[in-house]
Design a protein around this motif. Structure first.
Motif, PDB file in Angstrom:
ATOM      1  N   LEU A  36       0.925  -1.256   0.106  1.00 46.48           N
ATOM      2  CA  LEU A  36      -0.075  -0.125  -0.046  1.00 46.48           C
ATOM      3  C   LEU A  36       0.889   1.298  -0.042  1.00 46.48           C
ATOM      4  N   ALA A  37       1.964   1.343   1.098  1.00 43.74           N
ATOM      5  CA  ALA A  37       2.766   2.581   0.907  1.00 43.74           C
ATOM      6  C   ALA A  37       3.470   2.380  -0.641  1.00 43.74           C
ATOM      7  N   ARG A  38       3.812   1.600  -1.219  1.00 45.30           N
ATOM      8  CA  ARG A  38       4.562   1.655  -2.558  1.00 45.30           C
ATOM      9  C   ARG A  38       3.496   2.067  -3.714  1.00 45.30           C
ATOM     10  N   HIS A  39       2.269   1.852  -3.416  1.00 41.69           N
ATOM     11  CA  HIS A  39       1.333   2.352  -4.373  1.00 41.69           C
ATOM     12  C   HIS A  39       0.804   3.686  -4.178  1.00 41.69           C
ATOM     13  N   TYR A  40       0.908   4.199  -2.813  1.00 40.91           N
ATOM     14  CA  TYR A  40       0.238   5.460  -2.528  1.00 40.91           C
ATOM     15  C   TYR A  40       1.374   6.686  -2.038  1.00 40.91           C
ATOM     16  N   LYS A  41       2.558   6.149  -2.192  1.00 41.81           N
ATOM     17  CA  LYS A  41       3.740   7.051  -1.621  1.00 41.81           C
ATOM     18  C   LYS A  41       3.800   8.522  -2.132  1.00 41.81           C
ATOM     19  N   ASP A  42       3.296   8.523  -3.410  1.00 46.17           N
ATOM     20  CA  ASP A  42       3.302   9.978  -4.040  1.00 46.17           C
ATOM     21  C   ASP A  42       2.070  10.716  -4.173  1.00 46.17           C
ATOM     22  N   ASN A  43       1.140  10.197  -3.277  1.00 49.61           N
ATOM     23  CA  ASN A  43      -0.389  10.698  -3.493  1.00 49.61           C
ATOM     24  C   ASN A  43      -0.344  11.685  -2.317  1.00 49.61           C
ATOM     25  N   THR A  44      -0.631  12.976  -2.480  1.00 49.93           N
ATOM     26  CA  THR A  44      -0.630  13.811  -1.339  1.00 49.93           C
ATOM     27  C   THR A  44      -1.824  14.005  -0.927  1.00 49.93           C
ATOM     28  N   TRP A  45      -2.960  13.539  -1.814  1.00 51.06           N
ATOM     29  CA  TRP A  45      -4.249  13.559  -0.944  1.00 51.06           C
ATOM     30  C   TRP A  45      -4.765  12.385  -0.016  1.00 51.06           C
ATOM     31  N   VAL A  46      -3.778  11.416   0.094  1.00 49.99           N
ATOM     32  CA  VAL A  46      -3.828  10.314   1.300  1.00 49.99           C
ATOM     33  C   VAL A  46      -3.285  11.078   2.273  1.00 49.99           C
ATOM     34  N   ALA A  47      -3.954  11.379   3.355  1.00 56.91           N
ATOM     35  CA  ALA A  47      -3.467  12.025   4.527  1.00 56.91           C
ATOM     36  C   ALA A  47      -2.482  11.164   5.283  1.00 56.91           C
ATOM     37  N   GLY A  48      -2.815   9.883   5.093  1.00 54.63           N
ATOM     38  CA  GLY A  48      -1.730   8.959   5.726  1.00 54.63           C
ATOM     39  C   GLY A  48      -2.451   7.535   6.048  1.00 54.63           C
ATOM     40  N   TYR A  49      -1.661   6.708   6.771  1.00 50.61           N
ATOM     41  CA  TYR A  49      -2.129   5.447   6.910  1.00 50.61           C
ATOM     42  C   TYR A  49      -2.358   5.164   8.516  1.00 50.61           C
ATOM     43  N   ASN A  50      -3.565   4.383   8.469  1.00 52.78           N
ATOM     44  CA  ASN A  50      -3.922   4.158   9.926  1.00 52.78           C
ATOM     45  C   ASN A  50      -3.488   2.397  10.012  1.00 52.78           C
TER      46      ASN A  50
END
Length: 473
Positions: free
Chosen positions: A174-188
């Motif tokens: 998941l981190a690899r897939h979303y690492k460049d997405n600034t609209w993802v606030a973060g991971y829970n």
């Protein structure tokens, strides 16, 4: 056109900031979607059990068709547009590990599981809504509740390292897939963990933080407290760029409250004390606060309670009290939840839809036998269970001190007998309502959850909208 987010959110002292400015995240959880829950959409038992029952009735092809359409209709652009219109800016996205990994084929990431997650994250970004990806159900079950989807009341995640290893691999993907997405606030990384020994959770947080940061150094981690997000007593030094998250449900917002809520100074002080206790750790580390879940449940005319409207007025008053407390603490929050079949959601499926008409008799039965755990009124079955509670209390009095500490003998017994054993046996009955349905009929059932087929809980949304306008204090 997707709105621009030029920077990642990050932690600076007591604040979450973006573009150098403090931001309060206010929104809701999209429960019942990529992590289904029985009270949210009406099925009994655990998600994997009812899915198996439906697959048996529908066959593989129709089963896949129905759930793909359900996931599609549950959150569309119209939902994102409405959510943003309330001035809310963040949606927590609970996901079940089974979308990304098969227990019979572990450690092989299923990229098809990203289809609807990507779609909703993109829709939210189009309307300026941040998202938090929340692993609500981890392999083996990180908590003892139904929403970790294990089919039992044990958190085996903490006693088998293999489950933890597989969870790390999921988060790396998941981190690899979303690492460049600034609209993802973060991971829970884990929702509402229940580690009876307390130290295993802390070890896992250290491990998952290192694994994610090796791939994605930028996103915030939202780390739940132990024992359903309420206990930080064993937490030490905070991890970098992390927000610690409590869950703050009020007993006054559920059936059989301690007393009617009238907003007395004592009742308000009680809520202030409860929240302060849960946020004491955040105060010690001088960090930001995120209340990942809270919110009352509501009654309906179909519940057969004469004063149901008055009860709801009291619960809205509870909600206002809580929001005022959060405002004074500059706490970010995510109310539970956005959409359901009429129990707690900001929006809910209309009783005139194909789904609600089809399942009306079954939903009535579920209420009568108190099949669900969350917010149900156990009054109809209380006399049945009281002798068994008394017997268990005498035969094994230590049950009253069993972990988690806030659960007493009656809850432990009801959880295992009603919410596990009985509810599991009701899965086939639920699935039988779908027998013989064509693809067109399945599409209509799934479409019952679309925005145009839902009603708004107007008073709730007005309260949230008003609070959404509040600035930092």
């Amino acid at each position: 056109m997707t709105k621009s987010a030029t920077e990642f959110l990050k932690v600076e002292g007591k604040n979450i900031v973006v573009d150098g400015k403090p931001i309060i995240l206010k929104g809701a959880g999209l429960g019942g979607w990529m992590n289904m829950e029985n009270f949210i959409t009406g099925y009994p038992g655990h998600e994997y059990q009812v899915r198996a029952a439906l697959k048996k009735v529908l066959g593989q092809e129709k089963y896949e068709y129905f759930f793909d359409k359900f996931l599609e209709y549950f959150f569309t652009e119209e939902d994102a547009k409405f959510f943003a219109s309330l001035g809310l800016n963040c949606i927590r996205l609970p996901v079940n590990y089974r979308h990304f990994e098969d227990d019979m084929n572990p450690r092989v990431f299923k990229k098809e599981g990203l289809k609807h997650l990507d779609r909703v994250i993109d829709l939210c970004s189009k309307y300026g809504i941040y998202t938090v990806i929340d692993l609500h159900a981890a392999p083996g079950g990180q908590n003892v509740d139904w929403h970790s989807d294990t089919g039992n009341n044990q958190a085996l995640f903490w006693v088998h390292k293999d489950f933890q290893d597989r969870t790390i691999l999921i988060w790396e993907e998941l981190a690899r897939h979303y690492k460049d997405n600034t609209w993802v606030a973060g991971y829970n990384p884990l929702n509402e963990p229940t580690d009876e020994e307390h130290v295993r959770l802390l070890d896992f947080y250290v491990r998952v933080e290192k694994a994610i940061r090796a791939i994605d150094p930028d996103h915030i981690l939202f780390l739940d407290g132990n024992t359903f997000g309420a206990d930080f007593s064993h937490f030490g030094e905070p991890l970098p760029n992390s927000v610690y998250a409590c869950h703050d449900y009020s007993s006054y917002g559920f059936p059989n409250p301690p007393e009617p809520f009238t907003g007395t100074p004592e009742q308000i002080a009680y809520h202030e004390k409860q929240f302060a206790r849960k946020c004491d750790y955040m105060a010690k580390i001088a960090g930001p606060i995120w209340n990942g879940e809270f919110g009352p449940v509501y009654q309906q005319a179909t519940d057969g309670i004469p004063n149901w409207e008055k009860i709801n007025e009291e619960r809205y008053a509870v909600l206002k009290t809580q929001l005022s407390i959060y405002a004074r603490s500059n706490a970010s929050w995510s109310i539970w939840l956005y959409k359901d079949i009429g129990f707690q959601g900001m929006t809910y499926v209309s009783e005139d839809t194909a789904y609600m008409k089809l399942l009306a008799p079954f939903l009535q039965k579920k209420r009568e036998v108190a099949a669900d755990s969350w917010g149900c009124d156990i009054t109809p079955v209380k006399k049945v269970f009281e002798p068994f509670v008394e017997w268990l209390s005498k035969a094994a009095p230590s049950t009253d001190q069993r972990y988690p500490p806030m659960w007493k003998t009656d809850k432990h017994l009801g959880r295992i007998v009603r919410n596990c054993l009985m509810s599991e046996e009701l899965c086939a009955e639920y699935a039988s309502y779908f027998e013989g349905k064509t693809e067109a009929e399945l599409d209509e059932l799934a479409k019952s959850f679309s925005y145009e087929n839902c009603k708004q809980r107007v008073t709730l949304n007005e309260i949230l909208q008003e609070d959404g306008r509040r600035a930092l204090v």
